[in-house]
Design a protein around this motif. Structure first.
Motif, PDB file in Angstrom:
ATOM      1  N   PRO A  46       0.815  -1.212   0.000  1.00 42.22           N
ATOM      2  CA  PRO A  46       0.000   0.000   0.000  1.00 42.22           C
ATOM      3  C   PRO A  46       0.850   1.265   0.000  1.00 42.22           C
ATOM      4  CG  PRO A  46       0.063  -0.945   2.195  1.00 42.22           C
ATOM      5  CD  PRO A  46       0.744  -1.921   1.277  1.00 42.22           C
ATOM      6  N   THR A  47       0.277   2.324  -0.527  1.00 39.22           N
ATOM      7  CA  THR A  47       0.931   3.631  -0.484  1.00 39.22           C
ATOM      8  C   THR A  47       0.815   4.185   0.937  1.00 39.22           C
ATOM      9  OG1 THR A  47      -1.092   4.844  -0.998  1.00 39.22           O
ATOM     10  CG2 THR A  47       0.256   4.076  -2.879  1.00 39.22           C
ATOM     11  N   ALA A  48       1.557   5.236   1.211  1.00 40.81           N
ATOM     12  CA  ALA A  48       1.469   5.874   2.523  1.00 40.81           C
ATOM     13  C   ALA A  48       0.053   6.376   2.786  1.00 40.81           C
ATOM     14  CB  ALA A  48       2.474   7.020   2.618  1.00 40.81           C
ATOM     15  N   GLU A  49      -0.593   6.893   1.753  1.00 42.78           N
ATOM     16  CA  GLU A  49      -1.970   7.377   1.902  1.00 42.78           C
ATOM     17  C   GLU A  49      -2.924   6.236   2.244  1.00 42.78           C
ATOM     18  OE1 GLU A  49       0.011   8.194  -0.698  1.00 42.78           O
ATOM     19  OE2 GLU A  49       0.313  10.334  -0.362  1.00 42.78           O
ATOM     20  N   GLN A  50      -2.745   5.103   1.579  1.00 40.36           N
ATOM     21  CA  GLN A  50      -3.600   3.944   1.869  1.00 40.36           C
ATOM     22  C   GLN A  50      -3.364   3.442   3.292  1.00 40.36           C
ATOM     23  OE1 GLN A  50      -2.214   1.659  -1.510  1.00 40.36           O
ATOM     24  NE2 GLN A  50      -4.232   1.811  -2.499  1.00 40.36           N
ATOM     25  N   ILE A  51      -2.125   3.474   3.730  1.00 39.38           N
ATOM     26  CA  ILE A  51      -1.824   3.051   5.108  1.00 39.38           C
ATOM     27  C   ILE A  51      -2.492   3.996   6.093  1.00 39.38           C
ATOM     28  CG2 ILE A  51       0.019   2.824   6.824  1.00 39.38           C
ATOM     29  CD1 ILE A  51       1.799   1.772   4.500  1.00 39.38           C
ATOM     30  N   ALA A  52      -2.409   5.287   5.836  1.00 35.54           N
ATOM     31  CA  ALA A  52      -3.023   6.270   6.731  1.00 35.54           C
ATOM     32  C   ALA A  52      -4.535   6.087   6.805  1.00 35.54           C
ATOM     33  CB  ALA A  52      -2.681   7.687   6.273  1.00 35.54           C
ATOM     34  N   GLU A  53      -5.143   5.646   5.711  1.00 37.76           N
ATOM     35  CA  GLU A  53      -6.601   5.473   5.662  1.00 37.76           C
ATOM     36  C   GLU A  53      -7.062   4.080   6.093  1.00 37.76           C
ATOM     37  OE1 GLU A  53      -7.718   6.479   1.679  1.00 37.76           O
ATOM     38  OE2 GLU A  53      -6.954   8.523   1.859  1.00 37.76           O
ATOM     39  N   PHE A  54      -6.126   3.170   6.327  1.00 37.09           N
ATOM     40  CA  PHE A  54      -6.486   1.791   6.668  1.00 37.09           C
ATOM     41  C   PHE A  54      -7.291   1.755   7.955  1.00 37.09           C
ATOM     42  CE2 PHE A  54      -5.492  -2.289   8.739  1.00 37.09           C
ATOM     43  CZ  PHE A  54      -5.944  -3.149   7.761  1.00 37.09           C
ATOM     44  N   LYS A  55      -8.359   0.965   7.937  1.00 33.09           N
ATOM     45  CA  LYS A  55      -9.188   0.804   9.134  1.00 33.09           C
ATOM     46  C   LYS A  55      -9.815  -0.579   9.126  1.00 33.09           C
ATOM     47  CE  LYS A  55     -13.188   3.009   7.038  1.00 33.09           C
ATOM     48  NZ  LYS A  55     -14.103   4.138   7.082  1.00 33.09           N
ATOM     49  N   PRO A  56     -10.307  -0.997  10.276  1.00 32.55           N
ATOM     50  CA  PRO A  56     -10.960  -2.305  10.345  1.00 32.55           C
ATOM     51  C   PRO A  56     -12.228  -2.342   9.508  1.00 32.55           C
ATOM     52  CG  PRO A  56     -10.572  -1.388  12.546  1.00 32.55           C
ATOM     53  CD  PRO A  56     -10.263  -0.314  11.554  1.00 32.55           C
ATOM     54  N   THR A  57     -12.634  -3.541   9.154  1.00 31.02           N
ATOM     55  CA  THR A  57     -13.890  -3.724   8.433  1.00 31.02           C
ATOM     56  C   THR A  57     -15.043  -3.355   9.367  1.00 31.02           C
ATOM     57  OG1 THR A  57     -14.221  -6.003   9.147  1.00 31.02           O
ATOM     58  CG2 THR A  57     -12.898  -5.660   7.132  1.00 31.02           C
ATOM     59  N   PRO A  58     -16.225  -3.078   8.818  1.00 32.74           N
ATOM     60  CA  PRO A  58     -17.392  -2.800   9.680  1.00 32.74           C
ATOM     61  C   PRO A  58     -17.674  -3.936  10.667  1.00 32.74           C
ATOM     62  CG  PRO A  58     -17.871  -2.146   7.428  1.00 32.74           C
ATOM     63  CD  PRO A  58     -16.544  -2.870   7.397  1.00 32.74           C
ATOM     64  N   GLU A  59     -17.464  -5.182  10.224  1.00 35.51           N
ATOM     65  CA  GLU A  59     -17.694  -6.323  11.125  1.00 35.51           C
ATOM     66  C   GLU A  59     -16.715  -6.301  12.296  1.00 35.51           C
ATOM     67  OE1 GLU A  59     -19.228  -7.070   7.135  1.00 35.51           O
ATOM     68  OE2 GLU A  59     -17.176  -6.681   7.756  1.00 35.51           O
ATOM     69  N   MET A  60     -15.454  -5.990  12.013  1.00 38.89           N
ATOM     70  CA  MET A  60     -14.454  -5.902  13.083  1.00 38.89           C
ATOM     71  C   MET A  60     -14.792  -4.767  14.037  1.00 38.89           C
ATOM     72  SD  MET A  60     -10.809  -6.411  11.222  1.00 38.89           S
ATOM     73  CE  MET A  60     -10.830  -7.149   9.596  1.00 38.89           C
ATOM     74  N   GLN A  61     -15.205  -3.629  13.484  1.00 38.31           N
ATOM     75  CA  GLN A  61     -15.567  -2.487  14.314  1.00 38.31           C
ATOM     76  C   GLN A  61     -16.742  -2.827  15.226  1.00 38.31           C
ATOM     77  OE1 GLN A  61     -16.121   1.017  11.854  1.00 38.31           O
ATOM     78  NE2 GLN A  61     -14.213   0.628  10.753  1.00 38.31           N
ATOM     79  N   GLY A 119       4.944   5.189  11.260  1.00 36.59           N
ATOM     80  CA  GLY A 119       6.160   5.066  10.453  1.00 36.59           C
ATOM     81  C   GLY A 119       5.983   5.561   9.049  1.00 36.59           C
ATOM     82  N   ASN A 120       4.757   5.711   8.590  1.00 38.70           N
ATOM     83  CA  ASN A 120       4.507   6.116   7.217  1.00 38.70           C
ATOM     84  C   ASN A 120       3.913   7.513   7.093  1.00 38.70           C
ATOM     85  OD1 ASN A 120       5.059   3.855   5.173  1.00 38.70           O
ATOM     86  ND2 ASN A 120       4.178   2.824   6.941  1.00 38.70           N
ATOM     87  N   LEU A 121       3.446   8.091   8.164  1.00 37.39           N
ATOM     88  CA  LEU A 121       2.814   9.398   8.068  1.00 37.39           C
ATOM     89  C   LEU A 121       3.800  10.476   7.635  1.00 37.39           C
ATOM     90  CD1 LEU A 121       0.332   9.427  11.073  1.00 37.39           C
ATOM     91  CD2 LEU A 121      -0.156   9.143   8.646  1.00 37.39           C
ATOM     92  N   SER A 122       5.075  10.323   7.939  1.00 39.69           N
ATOM     93  CA  SER A 122       6.052  11.330   7.530  1.00 39.69           C
ATOM     94  C   SER A 122       6.119  11.443   6.016  1.00 39.69           C
ATOM     95  CB  SER A 122       7.429  10.998   8.088  1.00 39.69           C
ATOM     96  OG  SER A 122       7.871   9.747   7.581  1.00 39.69           O
ATOM     97  N   TYR A 123       5.817  10.372   5.290  1.00 40.91           N
ATOM     98  CA  TYR A 123       5.843  10.405   3.828  1.00 40.91           C
ATOM     99  C   TYR A 123       4.713  11.243   3.252  1.00 40.91           C
ATOM    100  CZ  TYR A 123       9.013   6.481   4.466  1.00 40.91           C
ATOM    101  OH  TYR A 123      10.044   5.701   4.857  1.00 40.91           O
ATOM    102  N   LEU A 124       3.648  11.432   4.034  1.00 39.80           N
ATOM    103  CA  LEU A 124       2.507  12.196   3.537  1.00 39.80           C
ATOM    104  C   LEU A 124       2.819  13.690   3.421  1.00 39.80           C
ATOM    105  CD1 LEU A 124      -0.387  10.527   5.537  1.00 39.80           C
ATOM    106  CD2 LEU A 124       0.221  10.163   3.149  1.00 39.80           C
ATOM    107  N   THR A 125       3.762  14.166   4.226  1.00 39.91           N
ATOM    108  CA  THR A 125       4.075  15.590   4.216  1.00 39.91           C
ATOM    109  C   THR A 125       5.243  15.929   3.309  1.00 39.91           C
ATOM    110  OG1 THR A 125       5.492  15.297   6.159  1.00 39.91           O
ATOM    111  CG2 THR A 125       3.187  15.899   6.547  1.00 39.91           C
ATOM    112  N   SER A 126       5.832  14.936   2.674  1.00 41.39           N
ATOM    113  CA  SER A 126       6.984  15.178   1.800  1.00 41.39           C
ATOM    114  C   SER A 126       6.575  15.822   0.500  1.00 41.39           C
ATOM    115  CB  SER A 126       7.698  13.873   1.508  1.00 41.39           C
ATOM    116  OG  SER A 126       8.131  13.275   2.701  1.00 41.39           O
TER     117      SER A 126
END
Length: 113
Positions: A52-67, A106-113
């Motif tokens: 995944p891209t850094a953006e996809q990692i930042a947006e990753f969340k559990p499925t509705p069932e997991m939530q 670990g990946n959020l720093s890539y979002l501001t580059s």
């Protein structure tokens, strides 16, 4: 120690004979269930394996069932109604959340580059 008698096929009997003294250990292991369903781990591993891209990692969340399951566990925990199995499950969800937070941090720093 209790004794258990089982009827098994000849083929299974031969396989069990090869296991020898390890049979009680193998039976105990076979009865252990993961703290959370295997599909939870598979969902996370599939996501990570997708590169995944850094953006996809930042947006990753559990499925509705997991939530929903997590909400149920937290509600039961707050009410003091968790079973020992549910407590293990909640603890595992917390470990998974910690791992995801570490991955995101670990990946959020890539979002501001």
């Amino acid at each position: 120690m209790p004794r258990i008698t089982l009827e098994v096929s000849e083929e299974l009997s031969q396989q069990l004979a090869q296991v020898g003294d390890r049979l009680p250990e193998l039976l105990a292991l076979s009865l252990q269930q993961p703290a959370v369903p295997a599909q939870v781990y598979r969902y996370i591993l599939d996501f990570l394996a997708s590169n995944p891209t850094a953006e996809q990692i930042a947006e990753f969340k559990p499925t509705p069932e997991m939530q929903e399951r997590l909400r149920t566990l937290l509600t039961r925990s707050n009410a003091g109604e968790l079973t020992p199995t549910e407590l293990k499950e909640l603890d595992e969800y917390e470990r998974i959340e910690h791992l995801v937070v570490m991955i995101k941090a670990g990946n959020l720093s890539y979002l501001t580059s």
